[in-house]
Design a protein around this motif. Sequence first.
Motif, short mmCIF file in Angstrom:
data_model
loop_
_atom_site.label_atom_id
_atom_site.label_comp_id
_atom_site.label_asym_id
_atom_site.label_seq_id
_atom_site.Cartn_x
_atom_site.Cartn_y
_atom_site.Cartn_z
N ARG B 68 0.85 -1.19 0.00
CA ARG B 68 0.00 0.00 0.00
C ARG B 68 0.89 1.24 0.00
O ARG B 68 2.05 1.20 0.44
N GLY B 69 0.33 2.33 -0.48
CA GLY B 69 1.03 3.61 -0.42
C GLY B 69 2.21 3.67 -1.37
O GLY B 69 2.20 3.09 -2.46
N SER B 70 3.25 4.36 -0.95
CA SER B 70 4.37 4.60 -1.85
C SER B 70 5.15 3.32 -2.16
O SER B 70 5.78 3.22 -3.20
N VAL B 71 5.13 2.33 -1.25
CA VAL B 71 5.77 1.04 -1.56
C VAL B 71 5.13 0.45 -2.80
O VAL B 71 5.81 -0.01 -3.74
N LEU B 72 3.82 0.47 -2.82
CA LEU B 72 3.09 -0.06 -3.97
C LEU B 72 3.40 0.77 -5.22
O LEU B 72 3.60 0.21 -6.30
N ASP B 73 3.44 2.09 -5.08
CA ASP B 73 3.72 2.95 -6.23
C ASP B 73 5.11 2.67 -6.80
O ASP B 73 5.29 2.57 -8.01
N ILE B 74 6.10 2.57 -5.93
CA ILE B 74 7.48 2.35 -6.39
C ILE B 74 7.59 0.97 -7.04
O ILE B 74 8.19 0.82 -8.11
N ASP B 75 7.03 -0.06 -6.41
CA ASP B 75 7.13 -1.41 -6.98
C ASP B 75 6.34 -1.52 -8.28
O ASP B 75 6.76 -2.21 -9.22
N THR B 76 5.19 -0.87 -8.33
CA THR B 76 4.39 -0.91 -9.57
C THR B 76 5.17 -0.30 -10.72
O THR B 76 5.18 -0.83 -11.84
N ALA B 77 5.85 0.81 -10.46
CA ALA B 77 6.66 1.45 -11.50
C ALA B 77 7.81 0.54 -11.92
O ALA B 77 8.15 0.45 -13.10
N ALA B 78 8.38 -0.16 -10.94
CA ALA B 78 9.50 -1.05 -11.26
C ALA B 78 9.07 -2.17 -12.20
O ALA B 78 9.87 -2.67 -12.99
N PHE B 79 7.79 -2.57 -12.08
CA PHE B 79 7.29 -3.63 -12.96
C PHE B 79 7.21 -3.17 -14.42
O PHE B 79 7.05 -4.00 -15.31
N GLN B 80 7.31 -1.85 -14.64
CA GLN B 80 7.25 -1.34 -16.02
C GLN B 80 8.54 -1.64 -16.77
O GLN B 80 8.57 -1.59 -18.00
N VAL B 81 9.57 -1.90 -16.04
CA VAL B 81 10.87 -2.16 -16.66
C VAL B 81 11.10 -3.67 -16.71
O VAL B 81 10.85 -4.37 -15.73
N GLU B 82 11.56 -4.13 -17.85
CA GLU B 82 11.82 -5.56 -17.97
C GLU B 82 12.93 -5.95 -16.99
O GLU B 82 14.01 -5.35 -16.99
N GLY B 83 12.66 -6.90 -16.19
CA GLY B 83 13.63 -7.32 -15.19
C GLY B 83 13.72 -6.39 -14.00
O GLY B 83 14.60 -6.53 -13.15
N GLY B 84 12.77 -5.45 -13.91
CA GLY B 84 12.79 -4.49 -12.81
C GLY B 84 12.34 -5.08 -11.48
O GLY B 84 12.63 -4.53 -10.42
N ALA B 85 11.60 -6.18 -11.56
CA ALA B 85 11.12 -6.83 -10.34
C ALA B 85 11.60 -8.28 -10.34
O ALA B 85 11.47 -8.98 -11.35
N VAL B 86 12.15 -8.70 -9.26
CA VAL B 86 12.63 -10.09 -9.15
C VAL B 86 11.98 -10.74 -7.93
O VAL B 86 11.51 -10.06 -7.01
N ARG B 87 11.96 -12.05 -7.95
CA ARG B 87 11.34 -12.79 -6.85
C ARG B 87 12.04 -12.45 -5.54
O ARG B 87 13.24 -12.17 -5.50
#
Lengths: 324, 312
Positions: B68-87
Amino acid sequence: MRAMRRRIGAWALTVLGVLVALVGLAVMVVLGPDGRVTTGPHAIDTDTAAVVTAPGAVRFVGVQVDLLVEVPIDKPVFVGVGNTVDVQDYLQDTARVEITSYAAPWTIQTRDVEGEPNLPSAPTALDWWVVSQAGLGGADISLTLPDEPVSVAVVAVGSTNLSGLEVTMAYGIRGGFGRGAGIALLGIGLAWFGVLLRRRHLWREPDHDEDAEFVEEVEVFVYVDEHGVEHEIDPAELEGFEIVDEEEILEGAEAEADDGADEAADVAVDEPVDEPAPGGGASAELPRPVYVWIDDDGVEHEVGEDELHEFEIAPDDEPEDGPR
Amino acid sequence: MRPVRVVMALVVGLTLAACAIPHQRDDTGASKLAIEEAGVDAVYARYREVYNAAVDIDSAQPLSVVERGSVLDIDTAAFQVEGGAVRTTLRADEVAIPRFKAYPLWFMAVASTEDGAERRVQVFSRMSSVDTWTLVASPRIVAEATLPKLRASGDANALAVAPDDDRGMVLSPQAAVDAYVASLSALPEAAGDDVAGDDAFLQQMRDAFAQNQQLADVEFSQAWGADPVEHAIRTSDGGALVFATLHRADQFQVTPGRSVTYPDGTVQRALAPEGIVGSGTVRFDHQVLLLVPPGNGEIRVLGQFGGVVAVE
């Protein structure tokens, strides 16, 4: 003074023990063999979706509570107990009946609180209930009230309400009958202890021998005649006698036995006296002499007393190589 | 056995049994621990399950269940980049659980990945009794960082500090965050007498500011703001650890015919493939863990987690 204080303490302990025992017996009588009291069913008049105890209404800790809620025509109903913080947050916007105070066996005060007709979420979906159950037409829970602030909530599930709600409650102490018996025994034990103290059994200094029996101390007055024979006399007859202490009479008795003097009658406190063991005596313990004859080769041969006349008896302190 | 011993054994035994007799609580105030310590593992297990599921399907959509909040915003944006989010393999190593009188409830945990490469100080919050636990703060700290000891309170191993409580500190948590924002907003040459220490985060932000200012044909400005403080925890020395969310807006006025572009693999590139033409704003969220020491010590950032959340 010291003895007086002990006696007062012993009496106080006895009285306390009796009172505790009475309390224990009262607990046993009130709770009965199953350890609880049952009350209800009691109707709660409401057409809201929730009935809940207000903060602080449930203050007991350790009480065993069994709660049965029933609604007519098999309406779905939920009953649960949760931390007051959780329950109050859950129902804060819902129209409800709050039980503001409760007194055993069933005296309650309530107030109506306005709010939304529906619940914010199904109660069965929440993970913080301490204990809960849902059912059609009725539900029941059983718990021992924990040492934290809790509230009881009865909630209508779905779009129904709690009209026709009836509550049956049983409360008590898990193992209450046994605990009452325990308290009674505790009281009896205290009272008994007090009695023992009053009889001074426990004031005696501990014996060195742990297994030794207690001997009750009894005062006996005796008169010793001219032959040294003791005659027990009644304390009422003490007048006219000279009273001597324990040591005097013992020493005096020995002196009388030695010199045979005829003393006036004495009265003394009789105490157990160490007596010599039966059969004990220095002569009985002397070893039998052994006589030996030593031949020319220096070999010793034991000789019987009936043969002694054939030998010359030599003393023990002669040199070994001399005749014996 | 002698009678006195029998009686004493009886008294002791039965008195102990009588201790369990029901009684009334003296304290009528309602309060509760945010969570039982045993429940923290379940919260993390659920977080990993949902986050990793989002990574597996390459979509940030499930994240709103556990963030929730800015954690969600930052992680959601990271998902826009290929390989931006890892397990993730994050799990709690230490937990600080305060007691609360009302919702929202929250607890703090120092979590690390299985390989120890990543270490974060996280806050999970439960906004109401019908909500689930969600991650609301996740500043990253270096692996060897030592956090100050926390103050326990009764049966709770941590004590929450109200945002406006300045007892024992030079500033309240909220005032400390405001002061830190003022330091970030000030030009480096004007920030000599503020209460913020010259920490790594402050230096990093000033470097970024200077770099953007040097862009040719671009008029650059920067603005800082902060969310109201919601989570602060007392340290044993009388200070506080404060979780703050800072908002940074980098504003560009670009000369006509020119543009500001970003390298491939960055969130800015993913959100603005054509770059900034004319004028534009790149918005960042920075979650910082702020140490407010007791007395008159300087406040400083111990860890941060941030990134681009929007390009307008």
